[in-house]
Scaffold this motif. Sequence first.
Motif, PDB file in Angstrom:
ATOM      1  N   THR A  67       0.887  -1.093   0.087  1.00 54.78           N
ATOM      2  CA  THR A  67       0.121   0.018   0.017  1.00 54.78           C
ATOM      3  C   THR A  67       0.945   1.155  -0.149  1.00 54.78           C
ATOM      4  O   THR A  67       0.616   2.298  -0.710  1.00 54.78           O
ATOM      5  N   ALA A  68       1.914   1.357   0.753  1.00 55.47           N
ATOM      6  CA  ALA A  68       2.829   2.418   0.853  1.00 55.47           C
ATOM      7  C   ALA A  68       3.482   2.513  -0.417  1.00 55.47           C
ATOM      8  O   ALA A  68       3.704   3.888  -0.985  1.00 55.47           O
ATOM      9  N   GLN A  69       4.121   1.570  -1.006  1.00 51.33           N
ATOM     10  CA  GLN A  69       4.712   1.694  -2.289  1.00 51.33           C
ATOM     11  C   GLN A  69       3.719   2.204  -3.332  1.00 51.33           C
ATOM     12  O   GLN A  69       4.089   3.124  -4.287  1.00 51.33           O
ATOM     13  N   PHE A  70       2.533   1.911  -3.507  1.00 51.44           N
ATOM     14  CA  PHE A  70       1.468   2.177  -4.316  1.00 51.44           C
ATOM     15  C   PHE A  70       1.246   3.561  -4.104  1.00 51.44           C
ATOM     16  O   PHE A  70       1.214   4.515  -5.391  1.00 51.44           O
ATOM     17  N   ILE A  71       1.144   4.005  -2.865  1.00 51.02           N
ATOM     18  CA  ILE A  71       0.560   5.797  -2.678  1.00 51.02           C
ATOM     19  C   ILE A  71       1.912   6.405  -3.248  1.00 51.02           C
ATOM     20  O   ILE A  71       1.580   7.540  -3.704  1.00 51.02           O
ATOM     21  N   GLN A  72       3.119   6.010  -2.616  1.00 47.19           N
ATOM     22  CA  GLN A  72       4.187   6.905  -2.862  1.00 47.19           C
ATOM     23  C   GLN A  72       4.447   7.183  -4.388  1.00 47.19           C
ATOM     24  O   GLN A  72       4.862   8.171  -5.010  1.00 47.19           O
ATOM     25  N   ARG A 186     -18.272   2.891   8.049  1.00 51.71           N
ATOM     26  CA  ARG A 186     -18.856   1.513   8.077  1.00 51.71           C
ATOM     27  C   ARG A 186     -18.122   0.749   9.322  1.00 51.71           C
ATOM     28  O   ARG A 186     -16.867   0.836   8.984  1.00 51.71           O
ATOM     29  N   GLU A 187     -18.582  -0.070   9.733  1.00 49.26           N
ATOM     30  CA  GLU A 187     -17.684  -0.856  10.749  1.00 49.26           C
ATOM     31  C   GLU A 187     -17.115  -2.001  10.288  1.00 49.26           C
ATOM     32  O   GLU A 187     -17.768  -2.807   9.366  1.00 49.26           O
ATOM     33  N   PRO A 188     -15.846  -2.335  10.475  1.00 45.54           N
ATOM     34  CA  PRO A 188     -15.278  -3.539   9.889  1.00 45.54           C
ATOM     35  C   PRO A 188     -15.948  -4.837  10.341  1.00 45.54           C
ATOM     36  O   PRO A 188     -16.211  -4.951  11.435  1.00 45.54           O
ATOM     37  N   GLU A 189     -16.059  -5.977   9.554  1.00 46.26           N
ATOM     38  CA  GLU A 189     -16.551  -6.996   9.936  1.00 46.26           C
ATOM     39  C   GLU A 189     -15.320  -8.087  10.653  1.00 46.26           C
ATOM     40  O   GLU A 189     -15.823  -8.764  11.793  1.00 46.26           O
ATOM     41  N   TYR A 190     -14.222  -7.926  10.565  1.00 43.46           N
ATOM     42  CA  TYR A 190     -13.332  -9.126  11.158  1.00 43.46           C
ATOM     43  C   TYR A 190     -11.960  -8.168  11.567  1.00 43.46           C
ATOM     44  O   TYR A 190     -11.729  -7.896  12.669  1.00 43.46           O
ATOM     45  N   LEU A 191     -11.022  -7.922  10.668  1.00 43.43           N
ATOM     46  CA  LEU A 191      -9.781  -7.503  10.526  1.00 43.43           C
ATOM     47  C   LEU A 191      -9.737  -6.185   9.676  1.00 43.43           C
ATOM     48  O   LEU A 191     -10.036  -6.096   8.729  1.00 43.43           O
ATOM     49  N   PHE A 192      -9.070  -5.142  10.395  1.00 44.91           N
ATOM     50  CA  PHE A 192      -8.532  -3.977   9.329  1.00 44.91           C
ATOM     51  C   PHE A 192      -7.079  -3.606   9.613  1.00 44.91           C
ATOM     52  O   PHE A 192      -6.646  -3.755  10.891  1.00 44.91           O
ATOM     53  N   ILE A 193      -6.522  -2.906   8.805  1.00 46.43           N
ATOM     54  CA  ILE A 193      -5.359  -2.789   8.892  1.00 46.43           C
ATOM     55  C   ILE A 193      -5.031  -1.098   8.768  1.00 46.43           C
ATOM     56  O   ILE A 193      -5.714  -0.344   8.009  1.00 46.43           O
ATOM     57  N   GLU A 194      -4.160  -0.380   9.754  1.00 49.24           N
ATOM     58  CA  GLU A 194      -3.934   0.852   9.706  1.00 49.24           C
ATOM     59  C   GLU A 194      -2.616   1.136   9.158  1.00 49.24           C
ATOM     60  O   GLU A 194      -1.599   0.695   9.690  1.00 49.24           O
ATOM     61  N   ASN A 195      -2.454   2.022   8.076  1.00 48.54           N
ATOM     62  CA  ASN A 195      -1.276   2.174   7.674  1.00 48.54           C
ATOM     63  C   ASN A 195      -0.858   3.724   7.507  1.00 48.54           C
ATOM     64  O   ASN A 195      -1.714   4.552   7.171  1.00 48.54           O
ATOM     65  N   TYR A 196       0.477   3.921   8.253  1.00 48.11           N
ATOM     66  CA  TYR A 196       0.772   5.472   8.041  1.00 48.11           C
ATOM     67  C   TYR A 196       1.788   5.523   7.166  1.00 48.11           C
ATOM     68  O   TYR A 196       2.777   5.020   7.251  1.00 48.11           O
ATOM     69  N   ILE A 197       1.612   6.255   6.039  1.00 50.77           N
ATOM     70  CA  ILE A 197       2.627   6.280   5.064  1.00 50.77           C
ATOM     71  C   ILE A 197       3.325   7.616   4.835  1.00 50.77           C
ATOM     72  O   ILE A 197       2.463   8.680   4.385  1.00 50.77           O
ATOM     73  N   PRO A 198       4.456   7.995   5.098  1.00 53.94           N
ATOM     74  CA  PRO A 198       5.121   9.164   4.978  1.00 53.94           C
ATOM     75  C   PRO A 198       5.383   9.643   3.943  1.00 53.94           C
ATOM     76  O   PRO A 198       5.787   9.177   2.910  1.00 53.94           O
ATOM     77  N   MET A 199       5.126  11.162   3.383  1.00 51.08           N
ATOM     78  CA  MET A 199       5.390  11.750   2.314  1.00 51.08           C
ATOM     79  C   MET A 199       6.465  12.715   2.379  1.00 51.08           C
ATOM     80  O   MET A 199       6.521  13.568   3.362  1.00 51.08           O
TER      81      MET A 199
END
Length: 498
Positions: A67-72, A186-199
């Motif tokens: 995800t970080a590589q894609f956004i950067q 919306r509430e997540p059903e099972y597992l969710f991931i938090e990503n901090y991506i520095p710019m």
Amino acid sequence: MQELNPKLADEGRSTQVAPDRTLREFNLLRWFSVVSLLIIASVAVGLGYVSTQFVVNDAVERDAMLTAQFIQAMAKAEVRHSRIPPGTTMAELLDPRLDHEHPYVSADLAASTRIEFLDHVEHLPDTLLSNVYALDRTIVWSTNPALIGQKIVGDDDLDESFNSQVPVSASYHKANEDREEQKFQREPEYLFIENYIPMFDDSGTKVLSMVEVYKEPRDLVRRIQRGYVLIWTSTLLGGALIYFGLFWIVRRAASMLQTQQTQLVASETFVALGEMSSAVAHSLRNPLANIRSSAELAQEIASEHSQKNIGDIISQVDRMSRWVRELLVSLRPLKDDAEAVDLRAAVDDTCHAFAQQIERNKVQLQVSAPEQALVVSQPVLLTQILNSLFSNALEAMPGGGRLTLDVVELTSERQFQLTLSDTGKGMSQQQERMVFKPFFTTKQGGLGVGLVLVKRIMERFGGAVSLTSRIEEGTRVCLTFKIATGGDHGAQHPGGRG
């Protein structure tokens, strides 16, 4: 009567109970079953837990990295697409409050470039929430408009990513109500991931802004769940396989140890009794012989009235001599030299030897056997087995009865089976269980070594013996012999060599 001191009585009881406690046997199978089950279960659960945690953490880290590589990469592509002059990065354009402070980029171009980039961020697959933080930790953009303008303080992961200049990710199963930035639409059903991506700025050494993306990777969650099932199933099956494999080995070892211990105790007992009986036999033989000789001489000159008493003396001396011989034979070490012996011939010889006693006891004898039945044994010992069984059966039918002897071939098992049945007085269940114990007998004046010797001889040559009996219905003894093969010595008649 003088009363017993209670204290002394207690001490007496304690001295009797203590040896029982010290002599308790160590149950190898029971202790192994419990201890190994606990150890294997603990190891299996530990391995399963570590493996599942590794799978989750590795999957989360890999997803965060992608995800970080894609956004950067997307940020750089938007900057190039908008023809932003070199030296300006997307990190500088994400804060709308600074649109008029860029020397080489107009406010409209900065806004349009930012909008294009944020539109891509907003439409990332499986996204729950996206936020953009300025350098002062203020949310300058969010997919949840209610969060724009809020300043986030005390977020350790956010501070860590700003300070360390590397992406920081974390996984959660439930949203934290105390954190203002976790306000999902919306509430997540099972597992969710938090990503901090520095710019970063153009030099790549300073973080100017931060993109936060909350994702619920449903495909990844399904893969993790399948991994859970596979790991725990493999762990449980592997643990069960190891446990039952070791259990089978230890159970077999415990059985062998118990058998060897029983044989060792029996051997030590027979050795001790053999030494004792040998000494007793040598001490009794000469006195018994002298008594019998004197009685025979006295019988020749005794009156008719004394003849019966002298005959009883001779009869009892003969009985004592027979006891001594049986005791010596039963305690003598058996030879392992196996021979091919004709079982039918041995049966015929035994029937002939007991013919007078069978007729005197008015016993009906029925014999059914093949013309020749070669079995693994020794001629003398086989004769001794049959003599012992015939003697027991006839003594159990003093008033007459029926004695049946059947010999059949068990072709599928390569065995001959001899069954001897009588209609005598029989035995109780308790007597039946004790019948193969040394020196246990149901006959008055018996020595209790006949069936013990039968069992020892049969087992020595790979055979077996079993006995069933009912009171007033009779006794049934079953002997199982191995069929003699070509590798054994030539067939021997029980009466002598070839």
